[in-house]
Scaffold this active site. Structure first.
Site, short mmCIF file in Angstrom:
data_model
loop_
_atom_site.label_atom_id
_atom_site.label_comp_id
_atom_site.label_asym_id
_atom_site.label_seq_id
_atom_site.Cartn_x
_atom_site.Cartn_y
_atom_site.Cartn_z
N PRO A 122 -0.41 45.96 -24.26
CA PRO A 122 0.56 46.06 -25.35
C PRO A 122 1.80 46.90 -25.04
CG PRO A 122 -1.44 47.30 -25.84
CD PRO A 122 -1.73 46.48 -24.63
N ASN A 123 2.91 46.40 -25.51
CA ASN A 123 4.23 47.06 -25.46
C ASN A 123 4.87 47.06 -24.08
OD1 ASN A 123 4.22 47.87 -28.28
ND2 ASN A 123 2.60 49.29 -27.71
N ARG A 161 11.98 50.25 -23.61
CA ARG A 161 10.99 51.13 -24.23
C ARG A 161 10.97 52.50 -23.54
NH1 ARG A 161 4.52 50.85 -23.14
NH2 ARG A 161 3.94 52.33 -24.75
N TYR A 175 9.11 55.53 -18.99
CA TYR A 175 8.65 54.35 -18.25
C TYR A 175 9.67 53.77 -17.28
CZ TYR A 175 4.94 54.62 -21.74
OH TYR A 175 3.90 55.06 -22.52
N ASN A 185 -2.94 47.15 -16.47
CA ASN A 185 -2.36 48.24 -17.25
C ASN A 185 -2.68 47.90 -18.70
OD1 ASN A 185 -0.94 50.15 -18.62
ND2 ASN A 185 0.96 49.92 -17.45
N ALA A 202 -2.01 51.40 -24.35
CA ALA A 202 -2.75 52.34 -25.20
C ALA A 202 -4.23 51.96 -25.36
CB ALA A 202 -2.08 52.45 -26.57
N HIS A 206 -7.10 54.06 -23.82
CA HIS A 206 -7.64 55.30 -24.37
C HIS A 206 -8.76 55.10 -25.39
CE1 HIS A 206 -4.17 56.62 -22.23
NE2 HIS A 206 -3.33 56.03 -23.06
N GLU A 260 -7.13 50.09 -12.34
CA GLU A 260 -6.40 50.58 -13.52
C GLU A 260 -5.05 51.15 -13.07
OE1 GLU A 260 -8.52 53.73 -15.50
OE2 GLU A 260 -6.81 54.17 -16.82
N HIS A 281 -1.15 52.79 -14.40
CA HIS A 281 -0.22 53.29 -15.43
C HIS A 281 1.08 53.69 -14.76
CE1 HIS A 281 -3.48 53.35 -18.27
NE2 HIS A 281 -4.21 53.91 -17.33
N LEU A 282 2.17 53.39 -15.43
CA LEU A 282 3.47 53.83 -14.92
C LEU A 282 3.58 55.35 -15.00
CD1 LEU A 282 4.68 51.05 -17.04
CD2 LEU A 282 5.95 51.25 -14.91
N SER A 283 3.18 55.89 -16.14
CA SER A 283 3.31 57.33 -16.35
C SER A 283 2.04 58.04 -15.91
CB SER A 283 3.57 57.60 -17.84
OG SER A 283 2.46 57.19 -18.62
N ARG A 320 0.44 63.92 -20.08
CA ARG A 320 1.10 63.59 -21.36
C ARG A 320 0.24 64.06 -22.53
NH1 ARG A 320 2.87 57.62 -21.45
NH2 ARG A 320 4.02 58.40 -23.26
N ARG A 325 -3.98 60.75 -24.37
CA ARG A 325 -3.80 59.87 -23.19
C ARG A 325 -4.59 60.35 -21.98
NH1 ARG A 325 0.71 56.66 -24.85
NH2 ARG A 325 2.04 57.88 -26.23
C1 DQA Z 1 0.78 53.39 -20.08
C2 DQA Z 1 0.30 54.75 -20.65
C3 DQA Z 1 -0.33 54.57 -22.02
O1 DQA Z 1 -0.73 55.82 -22.53
C4 DQA Z 1 0.66 53.95 -22.98
O2 DQA Z 1 0.06 53.74 -24.23
C5 DQA Z 1 1.28 52.72 -22.46
C6 DQA Z 1 1.70 52.68 -21.06
C7 DQA Z 1 1.54 53.57 -18.76
O3 DQA Z 1 1.73 52.57 -18.06
O4 DQA Z 1 1.98 54.67 -18.43
O5 DQA Z 1 1.52 51.78 -23.18
O6 DQA Z 1 -0.35 52.59 -19.82
#
Ligand code: DQA
Length: 147
Positions: free
Chosen positions: A10-11, A18, A23, A74, A77, A80, A98, A100-102, A107, A111
């Site tokens: 998502p997102n 965003r 990101y 990825n 959210a 979590h 798995e 994640h960009l961040s 954070r 998270r």
């Molecule tokens: C994310 C980190 C998640 O906490 C967040 O909800 C995302 C992006 C990342 O790629 O850093 O949507 O997965």
């Protein structure tokens, strides 16, 4: 040729617009183009899927078990708190990395927990779009080792 599937949750379709401070400003499409180029360079067949819906991500994981050798995920959210995605990963035999960009560990508190981490082969976080590229490289080497 080994086949890998990249799943964005998502997102992530809004990458580029965003929260660019978190990101990065590369767009979703341009990151995908780079992922595909790296996969081709590594001799992998790569497909990419994005969904904002938990059940669709689960469906893709189920489908992937028959037609791909590995998944880069990825889960956004859902990482979590989605026990359903965790169970789907545990249910399939192909490796899931798995991504994640961040750096989720640096954070917000919520998270810091990844409910999917224990059922993934590993986690790559904090390198921006390079997290995906590193995952493609890791997957390639892992699939080679498994031969
Ligand atoms: C994310 C980190 C998640 O906490 C967040 O909800 C995302 C992006 C990342 O790629 O850093 O949507 O997965």
């Amino acid at each position: 040729m080994k086949k890998i599937l990249v799943i964005h949750g998502p997102n992530l379709n809004l990458l580029g617009e965003r929260e660019p401070g978190v990101y990065g400003s590369d767009t979703f499409d341009s990151i995908n183009d780079e992922i595909l180029a790296i996969a081709v360079e590594k001799g992998l067949h790569c497909e990419i899927f994005q969904s904002n819906h938990e059940g669709e991500i689960i469906d893709q994981l189920h489908l992937a078990r028959k037609s791909f050798d590995g998944v880069i995920l990825n889960a956004g959210a859902y990482t979590h708190y989605s026990y359903a995605i965790r169970d789907a990963i545990a249910a399939i035999k192909i490796p899931v990395i798995e991504v994640h960009l961040s750096n989720i560990h640096a954070r917000d508190e919520f998270r810091h927990t990844s409910v999917i981490a224990p059922v993934c082969v590993g986690q790559i976080a904090g390198f921006g779009k390079r997290s995906y590229f590193l995952a493609v490289e890791a997957m390639k080497e892992m699939l080679e080792d498994a031969k």
